[in-house]
Write an enzyme that holds these catalytic residues in place. Sequence first.
Site, PDB file in Angstrom:
ATOM      1  N   CYS A  88      -1.751 -66.963 -11.036  1.00 28.15           N
ATOM      2  CA  CYS A  88      -2.635 -67.589 -12.028  1.00 28.15           C
ATOM      3  C   CYS A  88      -3.497 -66.485 -12.639  1.00 28.15           C
ATOM      4  O   CYS A  88      -4.263 -65.825 -11.921  1.00 28.15           O
ATOM      5  CB  CYS A  88      -3.505 -68.651 -11.360  1.00 28.15           C
ATOM      6  SG  CYS A  88      -4.612 -69.443 -12.519  1.00 28.15           S
ATOM      7  N   CYS A 231      -4.479 -68.951 -20.857  1.00 27.37           N
ATOM      8  CA  CYS A 231      -3.489 -68.924 -19.775  1.00 27.37           C
ATOM      9  C   CYS A 231      -2.930 -67.497 -19.588  1.00 27.37           C
ATOM     10  O   CYS A 231      -2.162 -67.017 -20.432  1.00 27.37           O
ATOM     11  CB  CYS A 231      -2.351 -69.914 -20.023  1.00 27.37           C
ATOM     12  SG  CYS A 231      -1.314 -70.136 -18.561  1.00 27.37           S
TER      13      CYS A 231
HETATM   14  O1  PYC Z   1      -4.118 -68.446 -16.365  1.00 24.72           O
HETATM   15  O2  PYC Z   1      -2.119 -68.155 -15.534  1.00 24.72           O
HETATM   16  C1  PYC Z   1      -3.085 -68.864 -15.818  1.00 24.72           C
HETATM   17  C2  PYC Z   1      -3.027 -70.300 -15.463  1.00 24.72           C
HETATM   18  C3  PYC Z   1      -1.977 -70.988 -14.926  1.00 24.72           C
HETATM   19  C4  PYC Z   1      -2.383 -72.311 -14.782  1.00 24.72           C
HETATM   20  C5  PYC Z   1      -3.686 -72.394 -15.234  1.00 24.72           C
HETATM   21  N1  PYC Z   1      -4.053 -71.150 -15.643  1.00 24.72           N
END
Ligand code: PYC
Length: 306
Positions: A88, A231
Amino acid sequence: MRTFRVIDSHTGGEPTRTIVAGGPELSGANISEMLHDMHLHHDGFRKAIVNEPRGSEVMVGAYLVPALDPANHCGIIFFNNVGYLGMCGHGTIGIVATLAYLGKLSPGTHRFETVAGLVSTTLHEDGTVTIANVPSYRTHTGVELNIAGQGTLFADIAYGGNWFCLVALSDSALDRPLPELLSLSQEILRVCRLQFPKVDHVELFGAPKTPGGDSRNFVLCPGGMYDRSPCGTGTSAKLACLAADSKLAPNEPWIQESIIGSTFTGRYEWTDTEHTAIVPTITGRAFVNGDTQVIVDERDPFAWGF
Ligand code: PYC
């Protein structure tokens, strides 16, 4: 009565709850075996930390475990309301901010063991964090997805520490109300998984609103909620697609904006001369916003979450 100390942070709006004391002792010869032990014998601990009434479907939890290699800071097991995540990105940035808040890290480079692989991080003097993520790559392009009410959409399938289905929409498509984006991305996930069952995140792209931004995204996470940050693993998968299409040169910055307007800056380098994968670097910032003692009172029927 059991108690755990957790530190809450958010990275570009997306929360991370890091357990720093009171968690179970896990057995296993590596981080994957420890995750397996947690899943088999301590899954109630995951639920108590991230599920309601203490958490929510948007919360990502992180459990810090001793590193197998003493050269690394620690191991990290990431989880959410429905299970476990290999890696993550926003969470790793949140953990570095959390460890700095606890006085356990100072500016410099620190490595972490994750289920997806070794992740190197740099805490900068200004508080921003850069992560050098696990090797990322695209496996499929131009995948046809027939989506009710939308016709045929074309997707890339790429890995950035998690598996993503990436779909470029029209410039204004992300201006729709959030419930519509959620149901569209859930339908894309359902159709995509008929061909690619390991995909568990969907990333939709539209035009950026941030001055200097390159793209805006909406990311559906496995728990059914959308990522408030751009993300980290999703931006890594996006960089792998841009690299494969020769749309971004090595070390050139890519400003990825989230659906709430927060940004990460991504860059990449190829891992090899055959261009089989990239090493993405993602820079962002997290802030600590809670330092809490979680109480599990066995008389409470919802003490272990629901
Ligand atoms: O930032 O990789 C990320 C992530 C995955 C799920 C929520 N955030």
